[in-house]
Design a protein around this motif. Sequence first.
Motif, short mmCIF file in Angstrom:
data_model
loop_
_atom_site.label_atom_id
_atom_site.label_comp_id
_atom_site.label_asym_id
_atom_site.label_seq_id
_atom_site.Cartn_x
_atom_site.Cartn_y
_atom_site.Cartn_z
N GLN A 108 49.10 -8.59 -15.05
CA GLN A 108 49.97 -8.82 -13.87
C GLN A 108 51.79 -7.74 -14.22
OE1 GLN A 108 52.25 -12.71 -12.23
NE2 GLN A 108 51.06 -11.82 -10.60
N GLN A 109 51.98 -7.64 -15.60
CA GLN A 109 53.04 -7.67 -16.63
C GLN A 109 52.49 -6.23 -16.32
OE1 GLN A 109 53.44 -7.44 -20.37
NE2 GLN A 109 52.31 -8.73 -20.28
N PHE A 110 51.34 -5.21 -16.68
CA PHE A 110 51.52 -4.29 -16.70
C PHE A 110 51.17 -3.44 -15.18
CE2 PHE A 110 49.04 -6.45 -20.66
CZ PHE A 110 50.64 -6.18 -21.27
N ALA A 111 50.75 -4.27 -14.28
CA ALA A 111 50.30 -3.91 -12.83
C ALA A 111 51.70 -3.92 -11.94
CB ALA A 111 49.42 -4.68 -12.14
N ALA A 112 52.66 -4.57 -12.77
CA ALA A 112 53.81 -4.20 -12.27
C ALA A 112 54.40 -3.04 -11.94
CB ALA A 112 54.78 -4.98 -13.03
N THR A 113 53.73 -2.23 -13.69
CA THR A 113 54.55 -0.99 -13.99
C THR A 113 53.85 0.06 -13.34
OG1 THR A 113 53.82 -1.91 -16.10
CG2 THR A 113 55.82 -1.99 -15.44
N ASP A 114 52.35 -0.09 -13.11
CA ASP A 114 51.32 1.30 -13.22
C ASP A 114 50.17 1.41 -13.94
OD1 ASP A 114 51.43 1.09 -9.93
OD2 ASP A 114 53.09 2.66 -9.97
N SER A 115 50.74 0.49 -14.95
CA SER A 115 50.50 0.36 -16.22
C SER A 115 48.85 0.85 -16.50
CB SER A 115 50.62 0.04 -17.74
OG SER A 115 52.21 0.15 -17.95
#
Length: 556
Positions: A133-140
Motif C-alpha cells: 500500500q505504501q508503495f502504491a500510494a507513491t506510484d513506486s
Amino acid sequence: MKRDPRLGVLRRTGRRLTVAATATALIAVSACSPDSAAEGDSALEDSAAMTNYTADMTFKASEPLKFSILWTDWPENPVKPSWQIFDEIKKRTNVSLELTHVPFSDATQKRSLLISSGDAPEIIPLVYTGEEQQFAATDSVLPMSDYVKYMPNFQKYVKEWDLQQMVDNLRQANGKYYMLPGLQEVSVPTFTLIIRKDVFEQVGAGVPQTWDELRDALVKIKAKYPDSKPLGDGFEGASMLNYAAHAFGTVAGWGFGNGTQFDEKSGKFIYAATSPGYKAMVEYFHGLAADGLLDIESFTKSNDGSGTVTDKFAQGKIFAASGSNGTVNEFSTALDAAGQKGKYEVVEIAPPGGPAGQIVEPRNFWNGFMLTSKAKNNPHLLSMLQFLDWLYYSPEARDMLRWGVEGQTYTKSGDKYTLNPEYSLKSFNINPNGKTDIAQDLGYSNNVLSDSTESRALKESYNPPAYVDYINSVLTTRKPRAPFPPAPLNADELEQASLLATPLKDTVDTNTLKFIIGERPMSQWDDFVNELKGKNLQGYLDLINGAYERFKKSND
C-alpha cells in the motif's frame, strides 16, 4: 507485543512457513469485475514474448533475457554459486535472474529504502498483502490489475480455486491492486496450538476443542505436574493472541492489522481493543496467568537463546505452545535429545473455539510479488509478465521450485512426490541421509520463491501425515471468519491514519501484556479505553469509516 514482521517469524521458527496466516493492515479493497478484460495499457509489444502463451504452457523467451530481482538472504541457507535452480530456470525459460541481495535481518527496511530511492530491481518477491500500500500510494510499483490479462495461469487458478473475491479485496482506493499474491488451494492457520497429546490424554483431558476445554485440561496437567506452567507462546504473546482472537470475536496479536474490526450491529468499524470480545480474551489469559497455567516468560521473551519454550517443552515444564508444522519437528527433536524418544506424541491441533464459535482466521493468500515502476520501461515487460506467470502460478514451475528436476531429484506418480534416495530435504526431515540437500546444495525449496503458490497436493507432499491431519481437522471442524468489508484509504488518508494508528497500537500492545501478566489490574480496563480515546481514537475511526462509506456509496 510486537507486530508480526513475518520474516522474523520465519527465522524464529527455524524454517519457512507453509500457509498464509498473517493479517493485513490498512488494506484497501473493491468489488470490481475480474481483470481478464482489465483497463490499462494497450496491448504490449515485445519481440521476445510468446505469441501463443496459455495456461499450463512452459514459457520460453525467443531470445536470452535478464530480469532483476530482490533476493533475501537467509542466514541458514545462503545462495551458493553452484545452485542448480537458476540454471534450471534459464534452461527452461531463457531467462537469467540478476539478484540484488538484502540481508534477512533487515530485509523489509532495505526493501523500502531501495524502492523509495528508485534503486530497487524490477521484481520484488516476498510481499504480503497490505505491504504494497505504501508503495502504491507513491506510484513506486505498477498496478498489477492492469496486467493480469497477460497472465493466464494466474487467472486460471484464481478461478479454479475460487479466489476472485479475495483478489478483488486487494484493490486500493483507485480500484487497482498493486501486488499479486501467492495462491493457496486450501488455507488453514499457519500458527496454532501444539500439544503433548499423550499428556493431555494421560490426565483424561483429550484434545481440547475450545479455550474453556483447554483451561480445564491445563488445570488437570498442573495438578499432575505442579512445577509446570503448562501453556506457553514463545512469540511474545503475538502468535497465540492472533489465533485465539477470532474465537472471541476480535483481532489481536499478529492479526491486529490496522486495529479495526467491522461491527455488524452498528454497521461501522470499531477499534478492536475497545470491544467486549477483546476484553473477554484478555480476561481469559489474565486468569490463566494468575492461576499459574500460563508461562509468562513466553509472553515477554522471544523463542531464542536459553530457557526457550522449546527447552521447557523438552523439560516437561510446558505441554502446549504456539507453533507451525515446523515447530512440531523442533519440539520432537528437543524431546528426543532429552531422552524422551518414543515416549511422547506432539501434534498440531485446530485453533480452539470460543464465545464467537469455532472460528478461525479468514482464508488467506501467501507471499507474492510487486513490480517496481521501472519495469514499465523494460521493452520486454510482456516477457517478464509471462515469465512470472509461469514461475509463480504454473504447476510445472511450482513442482520444480519445490522438488527440483523430475526424474533427477524426484519422481512423481499422480499426486505423490518421492525424493530420490541420494537427495535430502533436511529442513523437512526427508531422506536425511541423502548426500545432496536439494535446498542447501541446489537451491530448491528456498524461502524466496518455493512456497508462494501451492495446490493442496503440493502442500501435502513435503509435510508429514500429521500435518495433513491438521489440514483436514481445520477444514472439517472450523469456519473461517468472513473478511471485513472494504474501507480503502486514499494517499492523504493513509498518511494521516499511519500517524494516528502507531501510538494507538503501541498503547494496545503495552497494556494488553500488562493486563495479561498482572502488571495492571483488570479493574483499570475503562481507564485503558479512555487512554486510547485521548490519542484521538475517534479521529482515526472517522477516517476508516469515512473511507468505508465512500466506497460503499460508489459501489451501490
